[in-house]
Design an enzyme around this catalytic site. Structure first.
Site, PDB file in Angstrom:
ATOM      1  N   HIS A   1      -7.983  -5.177   0.056  1.00 25.64           N
ATOM      2  CA  HIS A   1      -6.682  -4.524   0.227  1.00 25.64           C
ATOM      3  C   HIS A   1      -5.896  -5.122   1.391  1.00 25.64           C
ATOM      4  O   HIS A   1      -4.672  -5.245   1.339  1.00 25.64           O
ATOM      5  CB  HIS A   1      -6.917  -3.036   0.461  1.00 25.64           C
ATOM      6  CG  HIS A   1      -5.683  -2.195   0.416  1.00 25.64           C
ATOM      7  ND1 HIS A   1      -4.882  -2.111  -0.699  1.00 25.64           N
ATOM      8  CD2 HIS A   1      -5.102  -1.391   1.349  1.00 25.64           C
ATOM      9  CE1 HIS A   1      -3.863  -1.285  -0.453  1.00 25.64           C
ATOM     10  NE2 HIS A   1      -3.977  -0.835   0.776  1.00 25.64           N
TER      11      HIS A   1
ATOM     12  N   ASP B   1      -8.942  -6.454  -4.251  1.00 31.57           N
ATOM     13  CA  ASP B   1      -8.539  -5.157  -3.697  1.00 31.57           C
ATOM     14  C   ASP B   1      -9.181  -4.055  -4.541  1.00 31.57           C
ATOM     15  O   ASP B   1      -8.799  -3.838  -5.687  1.00 31.57           O
ATOM     16  CB  ASP B   1      -7.012  -5.052  -3.736  1.00 31.57           C
ATOM     17  CG  ASP B   1      -6.497  -3.770  -3.107  1.00 31.57           C
ATOM     18  OD1 ASP B   1      -7.302  -2.862  -2.813  1.00 31.57           O
ATOM     19  OD2 ASP B   1      -5.269  -3.668  -2.899  1.00 31.57           O
TER      20      ASP B   1
ATOM     21  N   SER C   1       0.825  -1.191   0.000  1.00 32.62           N
ATOM     22  CA  SER C   1       0.000   0.000   0.000  1.00 32.62           C
ATOM     23  C   SER C   1       0.872   1.258   0.000  1.00 32.62           C
ATOM     24  O   SER C   1       1.768   1.381  -0.839  1.00 32.62           O
ATOM     25  CB  SER C   1      -0.934  -0.045   1.217  1.00 32.62           C
ATOM     26  OG  SER C   1      -1.928   0.935   1.155  1.00 32.62           O
TER      27      SER C   1
END
Lengths: 383, 383
Positions: free
Chosen positions: B357, B324, B159
């Site tokens: 995610h 995600d 991320s």
């Protein structure tokens, strides 16, 4: 009539909101009841002699009975589904008598948290009951009684409005010949509930909320409503639509390394939030999100939606939009499958539209032609 | 070693956080600079004689330098990527020397808004600069200098942590032989920025925020942080994962027609929000969301990501997860395409995982085997 008129039809023009009062207590799903209440409504077109051409339009989260036309004293205040409803429009007011109603608990004229509770002489506030989709539909049925409408040619709505149409078809199968169920879901997903819960927490924890009894002061929980509206807005638009409308465009060409508006998308959300928080009531917002969360006709049938829809006899038009990630086409197909299991008359269309959930409100030619064709069919049927 | 050991490896055990102080001013992208600052960090494993086996792990929004192991006085406080890092784990501390660092502006020991500004003798608060991914990487490079690490065998992150790895590969191509870029995007989409903006507005409009200078009182803007965390959490999980974890399950078997917790998903979000708002600093949260919004290496190359990544010479492992929706596989593929355009050495994997995610933090066998294999390859290369 030229091509542009053909496409868009014309406006119903100046409309006048009306109010209906009810004095028979309305039992609510929560176990309480409301002794007296009023519903704000509007009508467009003319009810025919057979009283067979009425169409009820149900509103979603933040809309009202003001579905089409404008007000004499406010020519900018166009009804929320004006592109759909009017002379020559898909729901043609030359043929149909259209009824829009502000739901019970609303903040646009119907009895709700803002209204005076006759038992106390003060606004209902926090004490206003949590109303449900079922309650709304029962109240709408009583309005239909007052208007002398025994059976609607169709009930129609998008999103939460479409849930009311499903409920009409279940609770009053003889009173709705058709149901137009647009951008709907048979219940909210965990993610849907989660977004509603964020909105509620923003409002409930706003110090100006005062437990829901904020009407005595001139200060309303606008901060909470702002955040609630921003969250909502994100879920109404598709990722792609946001990208093409706003992308990463900066409002002033460069970042300022601070918390003032930098990106266009921030500016848009703040503007929408400011506007909304200036006219919408927080207690109403809380209740509408709860009505959304609660709606789940399959629940009392062990999760079997087909059994829940078994009483429905209406003809159905179910419409979904490809990029709607709030109520995805998959959720509409659940409804279609359940109706087909019951051997009901269903037309289903998945419209390839880039706009996300908001597509149901927009003027998409294929979508509008489809709805127009469906109403043509209704108009041609014996009542 | 039995099969279960083989799968999960073991823990690095008790770890001790350390601090490094820097007295050379750090110029920041916003135009300001920080004269003195400290970085909190941890290390696991042993730096080899050639100083060639170091791996930097960069953290995402709410994590810290505490990447693996536990603290002697807090055995429940396990590092945030402990399933990935340790003896026999995918990033094997028997072979690699792992460095975790709390970024500048953080709230876990590194200099940030909570720290005393030496110029005023009071906490920085609102006056702490808006730091960027570029600034963080520059500060991390100085930490590497202090640790005597001229070149990392790899930089690794998920991320926002992965954005730092991209930046390492651009700004310090000679100092990172490999970059593991997991669940990343080359910049935020309008929708991503929109969610960040909701979080920021919740914090900025919390009356307890006091313009960012709330440290003098014992009250922090917890309400805003709570809402911010709830919004974030929704975007970390896939719709399907939320459905299977929570669905429409009610906490007490029935609804209560009120605003107390009704659905399990509400309970989960409220719990996460309460926990988070008790330990995270609002000023840090605001700044990290801004660092996310700003990161866009292609911007100064007319939007051409390949040109932005032209300086990068590292080998890349790019990993995305099918569900995600925050940083979708499509966004990772943008990175891969840009690297391939530059004829770089890229391995790309799209892991079919249901979790959204958050998958980058979870112990998925295929994902972990892939990372383990990639580190095997790194270990076998000449430094």
């Amino acid at each position: 009539m030229n091509a542009s008129d053909l496409k868009s039809g014309s406006s119903v023009g100046v409309v006048v909101p009306q109010r209906a009062a009810f004095h028979e207590p309305l039992p609510l799903k929560c176990g309480r009841s409301i002794a007296h209440y009023e519903l704000a409504y509007e009508t467009y077109g003319t009810l025919n002699a057979a009283r067979s051409n009425a169409v009820l339009v149900c509103h979603a989260l933040n809309a009202s009975h003001h579905v089409a036309g404008v007000y004499a004293d406010d020519s900018m205040n166009t009804g929320w589904w004006d592109n759909m409803i009017g002379p020559g429009k898909p729901l043609d007011t030359n043929r149909f008598f259209v009824v829009g109603v502000n739901n019970l608990g609303g903040c646009f004229g119907s009895t709700g948290p803002l209204s005076i509770n006759p038992d106390t002489g003060r606004p209902w506030g926090a004490d206003f009951p949590l109303v449900t989709v079922e309650d709304w539909v029962n109240a709408q049925a009583r309005l239909a009684d007052q208007l002398g409408i025994q059976q609607f040619a169709a009930v129609m709505g998008g999103s939460l409005g479409a849930m009311q149409c499903l409920q009409w078809s279940i609770a009053y199968p003889q009173r709705a010949r058709h149901a137009l169920v647009i951008a709907c879901a048979p219940n909210l997903s965990a993610q849907n509930i989660a977004f509603n819960e964020v909105a509620r927490q923003a409002i409930l924890t706003d110090p100006d909320f005062h437990g829901g009894n904020y009407y005595a002061s001139s200060i309303t929980p606008r901060r909470g409503l702002r955040v609630a509206r921003m969250v909502g807005h994100i879920t109404y638009l598709s990722d792609d639509e946001m990208a093409s409308k706003f992308g990463r465009t900066l409002k002033h060409g460069k970042v300022n390394y601070g918390f003032d508006t930098e990106f266009e998308i921030e500016s848009y959300l703040r503007y929408q939030a400011d506007k909304f928080s200036g006219y919408f009531d927080a207690n109403t917002y809380l209740r509408i999100t709860k009505a959304l969360d609660y709606f789940d006709p399959a629940l009392e049938h062990g999760g079997d939606l087909a059994r829940a829809l078994a009483p429905a006899t209406a003809g159905f038009l179910v419409v979904s939009f490809t990029t709607d990630w709030r109520f995805s086409p998959e959720r509409s197909r659940e409804i279609v499958h359940a109706l087909l299991k019951n051997k009901r008359d269903v037309t289903y269309a998945e419209i390839d539209a880039p706009h996300g959930h908001d597509a149901f409100l927009l003027d998409d030619a294929r979508y509008h032609k489809l709805v127009a064709a469906y109403f043509d069919r209704i108009a041609g049927e014996p009542a």
